[in-house]
Design a protein around this motif. Sequence first.
Motif, PDB file in Angstrom:
ATOM      1  N   UNK A 219      13.578  73.596  56.750  1.00  0.00           N
ATOM      2  CA  UNK A 219      12.446  72.721  57.017  1.00  0.00           C
ATOM      3  C   UNK A 219      12.351  72.301  58.469  1.00  0.00           C
ATOM      4  N   UNK A 220      13.303  72.749  59.265  1.00  0.00           N
ATOM      5  CA  UNK A 220      13.297  72.319  60.659  1.00  0.00           C
ATOM      6  C   UNK A 220      13.474  70.820  60.777  1.00  0.00           C
ATOM      7  N   UNK A 221      14.281  70.252  59.879  1.00  0.00           N
ATOM      8  CA  UNK A 221      14.470  68.797  59.867  1.00  0.00           C
ATOM      9  C   UNK A 221      15.754  68.423  60.580  1.00  0.00           C
ATOM     10  N   UNK A 222      15.690  67.321  61.320  1.00  0.00           N
ATOM     11  CA  UNK A 222      16.900  66.859  61.993  1.00  0.00           C
ATOM     12  C   UNK A 222      17.751  66.019  61.045  1.00  0.00           C
ATOM     13  N   UNK A 223      17.139  65.516  59.969  1.00  0.00           N
ATOM     14  CA  UNK A 223      17.956  64.775  59.002  1.00  0.00           C
ATOM     15  C   UNK A 223      17.501  65.127  57.587  1.00  0.00           C
ATOM     16  N   UNK A 224      18.395  64.861  56.640  1.00  0.00           N
ATOM     17  CA  UNK A 224      18.155  65.338  55.274  1.00  0.00           C
ATOM     18  C   UNK A 224      17.029  64.570  54.584  1.00  0.00           C
ATOM     19  N   UNK A 225      16.815  63.326  55.027  1.00  0.00           N
ATOM     20  CA  UNK A 225      15.717  62.541  54.434  1.00  0.00           C
ATOM     21  C   UNK A 225      14.380  63.201  54.713  1.00  0.00           C
ATOM     22  N   UNK A 226      14.236  63.676  55.950  1.00  0.00           N
ATOM     23  CA  UNK A 226      13.011  64.371  56.299  1.00  0.00           C
ATOM     24  C   UNK A 226      12.841  65.620  55.441  1.00  0.00           C
ATOM     25  N   UNK A 227      13.958  66.299  55.192  1.00  0.00           N
ATOM     26  CA  UNK A 227      13.897  67.509  54.361  1.00  0.00           C
ATOM     27  C   UNK A 227      13.446  67.170  52.945  1.00  0.00           C
ATOM     28  N   UNK A 228      13.909  66.020  52.437  1.00  0.00           N
ATOM     29  CA  UNK A 228      13.473  65.584  51.093  1.00  0.00           C
ATOM     30  C   UNK A 228      11.965  65.413  51.088  1.00  0.00           C
ATOM     31  N   UNK A 229      11.465  64.758  52.141  1.00  0.00           N
ATOM     32  CA  UNK A 229      10.020  64.524  52.274  1.00  0.00           C
ATOM     33  C   UNK A 229       9.260  65.853  52.289  1.00  0.00           C
ATOM     34  N   UNK A 230       9.761  66.807  53.087  1.00  0.00           N
ATOM     35  CA  UNK A 230       9.076  68.098  53.180  1.00  0.00           C
ATOM     36  C   UNK A 230       9.142  68.850  51.856  1.00  0.00           C
ATOM     37  N   UNK A 231      10.256  68.737  51.162  1.00  0.00           N
ATOM     38  CA  UNK A 231      10.388  69.437  49.880  1.00  0.00           C
ATOM     39  C   UNK A 231       9.403  68.883  48.854  1.00  0.00           C
ATOM     40  N   UNK A 232       9.247  67.565  48.868  1.00  0.00           N
ATOM     41  CA  UNK A 232       8.283  66.941  47.945  1.00  0.00           C
ATOM     42  C   UNK A 232       6.873  67.384  48.316  1.00  0.00           C
ATOM     43  N   UNK A 233       6.590  67.364  49.619  1.00  0.00           N
ATOM     44  CA  UNK A 233       5.243  67.696  50.090  1.00  0.00           C
ATOM     45  C   UNK A 233       4.878  69.138  49.756  1.00  0.00           C
ATOM     46  N   UNK A 234       5.884  70.021  49.689  1.00  0.00           N
ATOM     47  CA  UNK A 234       5.586  71.414  49.354  1.00  0.00           C
ATOM     48  C   UNK A 234       5.872  71.706  47.887  1.00  0.00           C
ATOM     49  N   UNK A 235       5.888  70.645  47.090  1.00  0.00           N
ATOM     50  CA  UNK A 235       5.970  70.825  45.645  1.00  0.00           C
ATOM     51  C   UNK A 235       7.233  71.516  45.168  1.00  0.00           C
ATOM     52  N   UNK A 236       8.296  71.378  45.955  1.00  0.00           N
ATOM     53  CA  UNK A 236       9.531  72.058  45.560  1.00  0.00           C
ATOM     54  C   UNK A 236      10.538  71.098  44.942  1.00  0.00           C
ATOM     55  N   UNK A 237      10.166  69.845  44.938  1.00  0.00           N
ATOM     56  CA  UNK A 237      11.102  68.858  44.414  1.00  0.00           C
ATOM     57  C   UNK A 237      10.345  67.892  43.531  1.00  0.00           C
ATOM     58  N   UNK A 238      10.211  68.235  42.259  1.00  0.00           N
ATOM     59  CA  UNK A 238       9.509  67.308  41.381  1.00  0.00           C
ATOM     60  C   UNK A 238      10.357  66.062  41.173  1.00  0.00           C
ATOM     61  N   UNK A 239       9.784  64.892  41.324  1.00  0.00           N
ATOM     62  CA  UNK A 239      10.568  63.676  41.125  1.00  0.00           C
ATOM     63  C   UNK A 239      10.167  62.978  39.841  1.00  0.00           C
TER      64      UNK A 239
END
Lengths: 239, 218
Positions: A219-239
């Motif tokens: 995700x080109x993220x500097x931290x894992x929280x940002x990666x969580x955000x990107x994963x949700x935004x791309x529908x890869x992490x259903x919560x």
Amino acid sequence: MNSLDADILDFIDRTRDYTAVDPLFSDFGALVGDLGFEHFILTGLPPVGENFDDLMICNRWPEEWSKVYHDRRYFRDDPVSRWSLVRRRPFRWQDARAQCPATARSIEIAGNAVEFGLADGIAFPLASEGWQAVMSLASSRPLDLGQKDEGLLYLASTYLKMAATDLLGSPKPEALLTAREREVLLWVAAGKTAWEISMILGLSENTVEVHLRKIRTKFGSSNITHAVVRAIATNQLPL
Amino acid sequence: MKIHVIHARNRHLYEREMEDFFRQRHRIYVEEKGWRDAAEDGLEIDQFDTAAATYLIGIVDGRVMTGSRFVPTTRPHLLSEVFHHLCDFEGVVRDPTVAEWTRGFIIPEFREVAGVNLKAQFCATVMEYCLNQGITRIGGIQEIYWLPLWKRFRWTVRPVGSPSLIDGEWCVPAYFDVSEEAFAGAWRFARLQESILVERGPRQDFVSAAGELRSRAA
């Protein structure tokens, strides 16, 4: 059906046909421009902190104003931003400003906004996965918007966001998570540390760290929280 | 969980579950949301809970966990009777293949535990039922605020009237398109291996029942 009804309905229909976001945003810009809103911004809002750059969807603020807003950290003191974070229903800038205690900072923000052509406006909080988003429309003149038209703009903003989410939400091939990566990220999103995840999944802590690094890279993220955000935004992490 | 289809023809098999269903509706629509006044018997039943209604109800170990109601738009429904003035684009939709979908809920105890899976299971099964029955659209009055969340399941929705404020909430009459894509979009999050739709006892064809009533009325 009056003419604004028809314009909004046509816009809603057109949102389905766009294959790129820029023409979609320009279409919306023209629609609200005709109603006296020269500028708008559509952004996710951070659950904590002040940095919404990562969550920005469409910034049609004057560039100079965006810069000033960012450099002078107006987000924390702007009544409109404060209300955007916690309100569910549409609200007018006037109401946010009138009901938040006036401070030197809030007066400075409103004054500078006028300088850049944003005298008044209306904000539409929008539901989003895991965090709040807002569409804020700005006018260089005091707001002259009837309730019926407010509802139509709310509807148009909602459809814009839905179309933008579709267009921006498909992950690029290099950002597709493996099943294992999704599993690890789900536990991160649930607040688990790498060590806890290694216990839960029966992996070595080192292996979990490798997965996390891979995820951040994807995700080109500097931290894992940002990666969580990107994963949700791309529908890869259903919560 | 299994999702049971309950209608006039097989309701006799589900009397206990139907009472539980109306009791849960009371908990949620009266006690939690305050949309209606309390009923003495603790059951939330309105003028659209007639023989024309079909219910999809999620049951686990005999308990009602989730449910919703379908009323053919060819029969009296919320939009035609209470909110018809809002349907100002092309008038009230009256079509045997279009259903008003209302009174949907998940009981509070299940909301936290199950997360999106339960909602996805229910929504996928709703679409499965609609596809089986030839229903083409489902909907009714929607809160604008929640519209974007249906995107998660790749559901598409079209307004049929102007937005208006109802009890302080912006709402719009709108219908979701029934499609294989909408089914697949919800199924993706459902974590199911197979269908959970159950049709016990005599069957009822939704669309022909809707059509029959219209011609009888005419």
